[in-house]
Design a protein around this motif. Sequence first.
Motif, PDB file in Angstrom:
ATOM      1  N   ILE A  25       0.812  -1.851   0.613  1.00 49.89           N
ATOM      2  CA  ILE A  25       0.322   0.152  -0.131  1.00 49.89           C
ATOM      3  C   ILE A  25       0.839   1.374   0.113  1.00 49.89           C
ATOM      4  O   ILE A  25       0.805   2.048  -0.942  1.00 49.89           O
ATOM      5  CB  ILE A  25      -0.725   0.223   0.984  1.00 49.89           C
ATOM      6  N   ALA A  26       1.999   1.090   0.562  1.00 44.57           N
ATOM      7  CA  ALA A  26       2.630   2.203   1.106  1.00 44.57           C
ATOM      8  C   ALA A  26       3.051   3.570   0.164  1.00 44.57           C
ATOM      9  O   ALA A  26       2.957   3.297  -0.761  1.00 44.57           O
ATOM     10  CB  ALA A  26       3.801   2.187   2.413  1.00 44.57           C
ATOM     11  N   ALA A  27       4.070   1.187  -1.379  1.00 45.52           N
ATOM     12  CA  ALA A  27       4.308   2.418  -2.319  1.00 45.52           C
ATOM     13  C   ALA A  27       3.456   2.706  -3.558  1.00 45.52           C
ATOM     14  O   ALA A  27       3.904   2.961  -4.218  1.00 45.52           O
ATOM     15  CB  ALA A  27       4.857   0.301  -2.725  1.00 45.52           C
ATOM     16  N   ALA A  28       2.663   1.970  -3.531  1.00 45.52           N
ATOM     17  CA  ALA A  28       1.199   2.093  -4.057  1.00 45.52           C
ATOM     18  C   ALA A  28       1.104   3.727  -3.853  1.00 45.52           C
ATOM     19  O   ALA A  28       0.464   4.413  -4.990  1.00 45.52           O
ATOM     20  CB  ALA A  28      -0.142   1.333  -4.497  1.00 45.52           C
ATOM     21  N   LEU A  29       0.803   4.474  -2.892  1.00 43.90           N
ATOM     22  CA  LEU A  29       1.131   5.656  -2.485  1.00 43.90           C
ATOM     23  C   LEU A  29       1.504   6.125  -3.004  1.00 43.90           C
ATOM     24  O   LEU A  29       1.873   7.695  -2.444  1.00 43.90           O
ATOM     25  CB  LEU A  29       0.373   5.591  -1.439  1.00 43.90           C
ATOM     26  N   HIS A  30       3.420   5.956  -3.557  1.00 46.63           N
ATOM     27  CA  HIS A  30       4.344   6.939  -3.579  1.00 46.63           C
ATOM     28  C   HIS A  30       4.574   7.285  -2.130  1.00 46.63           C
ATOM     29  O   HIS A  30       5.344   8.238  -2.328  1.00 46.63           O
ATOM     30  CB  HIS A  30       4.221   7.721  -4.491  1.00 46.63           C
ATOM     31  N   TRP A  31       4.660   6.516  -0.906  1.00 41.57           N
ATOM     32  CA  TRP A  31       5.211   6.638   0.384  1.00 41.57           C
ATOM     33  C   TRP A  31       6.739   7.174   0.032  1.00 41.57           C
ATOM     34  O   TRP A  31       7.289   6.182  -0.010  1.00 41.57           O
ATOM     35  CB  TRP A  31       4.638   6.303   1.188  1.00 41.57           C
ATOM     36  N   GLN A  32       6.905   8.540   0.574  1.00 40.45           N
ATOM     37  CA  GLN A  32       8.491   8.767   0.742  1.00 40.45           C
ATOM     38  C   GLN A  32       9.411   9.137   1.589  1.00 40.45           C
ATOM     39  O   GLN A  32      10.603   9.086   1.205  1.00 40.45           O
ATOM     40  CB  GLN A  32       8.481   9.940  -0.736  1.00 40.45           C
ATOM     41  N   ASN A  33       8.870   8.884   2.889  1.00 40.01           N
ATOM     42  CA  ASN A  33       9.293   8.727   4.037  1.00 40.01           C
ATOM     43  C   ASN A  33       9.786   7.085   4.303  1.00 40.01           C
ATOM     44  O   ASN A  33       9.812   6.579   4.569  1.00 40.01           O
ATOM     45  CB  ASN A  33       8.354   9.431   4.943  1.00 40.01           C
ATOM     46  N   PRO A  34      10.723   7.541   5.165  1.00 36.95           N
ATOM     47  CA  PRO A  34      10.961   6.278   6.068  1.00 36.95           C
ATOM     48  C   PRO A  34       9.452   5.345   6.988  1.00 36.95           C
ATOM     49  O   PRO A  34       9.276   5.796   7.576  1.00 36.95           O
ATOM     50  CB  PRO A  34      12.537   6.031   6.961  1.00 36.95           C
ATOM     51  N   THR A  35      10.230   3.866   6.757  1.00 37.26           N
ATOM     52  CA  THR A  35       9.403   3.174   7.733  1.00 37.26           C
ATOM     53  C   THR A  35       9.759   2.743   8.649  1.00 37.26           C
ATOM     54  O   THR A  35      11.223   2.233   8.122  1.00 37.26           O
ATOM     55  CB  THR A  35       8.079   2.916   6.741  1.00 37.26           C
ATOM     56  N   VAL A  36       9.100   2.036   9.880  1.00 38.20           N
ATOM     57  CA  VAL A  36       9.212   0.901  10.361  1.00 38.20           C
ATOM     58  C   VAL A  36       8.859  -0.187  10.350  1.00 38.20           C
ATOM     59  O   VAL A  36       7.439  -0.057  10.817  1.00 38.20           O
ATOM     60  CB  VAL A  36      10.309   1.424  11.871  1.00 38.20           C
ATOM     61  N   ASP A  37       9.079  -1.501  11.046  1.00 38.15           N
ATOM     62  CA  ASP A  37       7.601  -2.095  11.178  1.00 38.15           C
ATOM     63  C   ASP A  37       7.551  -1.819  12.181  1.00 38.15           C
ATOM     64  O   ASP A  37       6.277  -2.674  12.780  1.00 38.15           O
ATOM     65  CB  ASP A  37       8.644  -3.724  11.286  1.00 38.15           C
ATOM     66  N   ASN A  38       7.851  -1.757  12.810  1.00 36.60           N
ATOM     67  CA  ASN A  38       7.705  -1.302  14.822  1.00 36.60           C
ATOM     68  C   ASN A  38       9.055  -0.970  15.578  1.00 36.60           C
ATOM     69  O   ASN A  38       9.667  -0.531  14.898  1.00 36.60           O
ATOM     70  CB  ASN A  38       7.304  -3.049  15.463  1.00 36.60           C
ATOM     71  N   VAL A  39       8.394  -0.474  16.763  1.00 36.56           N
ATOM     72  CA  VAL A  39       9.456   0.635  17.117  1.00 36.56           C
ATOM     73  C   VAL A  39      10.140  -0.519  18.508  1.00 36.56           C
ATOM     74  O   VAL A  39       9.887   0.334  19.710  1.00 36.56           O
ATOM     75  CB  VAL A  39       8.965   1.515  17.439  1.00 36.56           C
ATOM     76  N   ALA A  40       9.985  -1.294  18.976  1.00 37.47           N
ATOM     77  CA  ALA A  40      10.809  -2.338  19.815  1.00 37.47           C
ATOM     78  C   ALA A  40      11.418  -3.112  19.678  1.00 37.47           C
ATOM     79  O   ALA A  40      11.447  -4.684  19.290  1.00 37.47           O
ATOM     80  CB  ALA A  40       9.420  -2.540  20.812  1.00 37.47           C
ATOM     81  N   THR A  41      13.066  -2.884  19.853  1.00 35.98           N
ATOM     82  CA  THR A  41      13.566  -4.502  19.503  1.00 35.98           C
ATOM     83  C   THR A  41      13.550  -5.243  20.445  1.00 35.98           C
ATOM     84  O   THR A  41      14.241  -6.535  19.827  1.00 35.98           O
ATOM     85  CB  THR A  41      15.331  -4.067  20.040  1.00 35.98           C
ATOM     86  N   TRP A  42      12.722  -5.539  22.051  1.00 32.82           N
ATOM     87  CA  TRP A  42      12.739  -6.420  22.241  1.00 32.82           C
ATOM     88  C   TRP A  42      12.158  -7.832  21.756  1.00 32.82           C
ATOM     89  O   TRP A  42      11.613  -8.890  21.921  1.00 32.82           O
ATOM     90  CB  TRP A  42      12.054  -6.312  23.832  1.00 32.82           C
TER      91      TRP A  42
END
Length: 886
Positions: free
Chosen positions: A482-499
């Motif tokens: 979805i992000a690719a189809a919307l030409h999302w240009q900003n970084p992403t992360v899968d989540n925010v917890a390394t644990w």
Amino acid sequence: MSRINRPYPRALAALLLTVVTVLTVGALGPGGASAATVGSAELTSGWALHTATGLAATGATISRVGYPTAGWNPVALPSTVLAGLVANNVYTNIYAGTNLQSVPDLTGQDWWYRGQFTAAAATSGQVYWLRLQGVSYRAQVWLNGTQLDANAVGTFVEHEYNVTGAILPGALNAIAIRVTPPRHGCSDLSACTVDWNPEAPDMNAGIWGRTLLDTTGPVAVRDPYVRTVLPLPATNAADLTVYADAINATAAPATTTVTATISKPGQPTITASQTVTLAAKERREVVFDPAGYPQLHVANPLLWWPYQFGNPELYQLTTAASVAGAASDSKTINFGIRQFTDYRTTVQGTSFAGYKVNGQPILFRGGGYVWDLLQRWNTKTNKTHVDYVKAMGLNTIRLEGTLGNQELYDLADAAGVMIMPGFVCCSAWENDSGWTAEQTTVAQASLSTQMRALRAHASTFMWAYGSDQPPTAAHLTAYKNIAAALHWQNPTVDNVATWSNPNAGMKMDGPYKWEPPVLWWDLSRAGSAFGATGEEGTEAPPPLESLSRFLTPAQTWPVGNATWNYHVGRAGSVFDNTDVYSKALSQRYGTTTSAADYSKKSEVMNYENTRSFFEAWSAREYTQSFGAIWWMQNNAWPSLHWNLYDYYFKPGGSFYGTRKATESLHIAYDYFTRNVYVVNSTLAARTGLTATATVLNIPDLAQKYTTSVPVSAPANASASVLTLPAVTGLTSTYFVRLQLKDAGGATVSDNLYWYSTTPDALGNKSNWYSTAVKTYANLTGLNSLPSNTGVSTAVSRSVAGGQETVTITLTNTSATNIAFFLRPEVTAGNGGTEVVPVSYTDNYVSLFPGESRQITAAYATADLGGLPAYLRVRGYNIPTASLPVP
């Protein structure tokens, strides 16, 4: 009626109006063709709310003009169910004490919203669109007796309908929406407050977003967006790609000319056009890129920069569609020419994400924002949140599932405050392995809606697909598609917890309960300032003045009673008390004896803790630390846990400790190594500076050590400039004063610490929310500071355009005593409450003998409530005084 579940970004100017002006763009097209009326009206008034229980009428009847609503509750939209009932005094004063518990569960029944409005008159080819930007959780939608949707589901999904066949042009129309609330326990893909306050009794059911009636010609424009690419590391040019969707609203092919116009005062205007033929009912993305439109290669653009880095320059994009030469639709947005990129650095064996803006590394510093518990908001409230973030020296607002307030995004764009959005933790959003087919559809539609809205904003710098845990592989793949189809240009992360995901790029290792300042500096401890943190924070009881607004004296003291704890965190969670905080307060500052004493000491402790937190993250920027979010920025209701400023916008110790730590040029003390750092948070280097460190006994202020060193402060960097030795002959509580002066001798940073010869010591026991404290620092020497009656105050005021600026000069005339932790406050009346929202250039200041400090306060005249302005000055060791502001 046709239905489109996609969002529509609005222009900033439109957001500031309750009803967006409806315009007729040209009276006639070529050959005398009639032009459509193009515009948008927000349907805010003329609505009523009623339970569906016991109401026999159906949507087909309720949505007819003239249906009687006697006994219904009138509401103004947006409004959740509970917000509407509170506005009608069905439930009163629900934030005080435990009154919220008296509100029954409102989720076991459906609720009807009914409104009437007059539609714009029709012209040839006129099309009408109904857009619901936020309904929770599912709804049946009716217009003039016609059902538009039997199941509009998803709190964060926009629902859009072509209602041309059902509308009564130029006449009164009726709309009815039957809402089914979300389930308790965060069991639906809805708004969720997890454990930081009680759940709203209605789970925020209702019409929380804007309800709009758009008018267009046969082709409508949706979701305009400008993607920016810079030739990094150079920034002397930009390639702009413009995207917009064109929708053919008719049952026959339509040829339309889509024109994109980019403008900014003082800059060349850029225009590009293309003609496309759309099939019947077709929605197609129209793209203008530099390859086909060389004018979109812009030389020497004015860049959008975050706060402290430069000006947040904004351009305007107008995307218009015409058919047979007649205007059909037009949408205008503001956008910034900027580019965010990310990188990875391994620290302590873990890969962490860092971010750059326009090629410059930036340390994100912010807090976790939440809406009011009833999801009430207005422009003043939104603006105050953004203003307070900047006033604290922060540059980021994290939105953990608190999505959809597009006015907040616009204000952040204009202020240079970055937005860090993503889905919420600890709920159906993360329990995705067992989703139903409907939930999967809702989640993907929610992402599409929110990304479409956020991608156009300069302030958005990333997206987090998950919080504590990543989505399942299948859902993550769908999200990224979805992000690719919307030409999302900003970084992403899968989540925010390394644990839960070692490659997350951010950690969430706690703490969430009070810890001493040394923890942030001790790299062996969970939660210390290394890597990037998605969130961590501690309790933060607000000032007594705010406590008194929702707790009675008996509920305020002694602390820890049932009502006090009700305002800490979710009942039954580990966060439903302040025992750890209160113990530390008494152990470190002396046993508290009253609500006033507790509040006085807690303000000092809150200040030292948030100051140390942001100092530690800043001191190690780009080598060991890359960004930090304090949990939380604010509270959804009057709370004693997790905030940098309280529900009532009264700035306290946490606010000013943060502000001190994040000043543009700052000198800081490392509690763990005794190193002194100079941090330059701007893109301009500074030379010819002098750093001075002085250690003084308490209470006599006897100087036990001092040293000065020359300092240069490179741009956007931190450097260790000296180390304090182990000083002998100190009293049990002592001061460390750090000063940074320029070549002319002017002080650019003045920072006072209080610490102990018996420092805080951490134990070996820890868990996901706390680390044990073995021994507490003895800071009780502050209580031996002599009362100082020698503080003189001069005050003046200027008034212009409904705003007031008060200039305050504080002078410590005592020859021997410090004036510690002075707090000037502009109040509404003598002895009244502090006027809020308010901005001070500094506060909670300490003056040594003979020193003066000038502070300005700014606020709106209307917020005095018709009362005279007074200045109240209080402090840790000075008597409270109040004087009129002339």
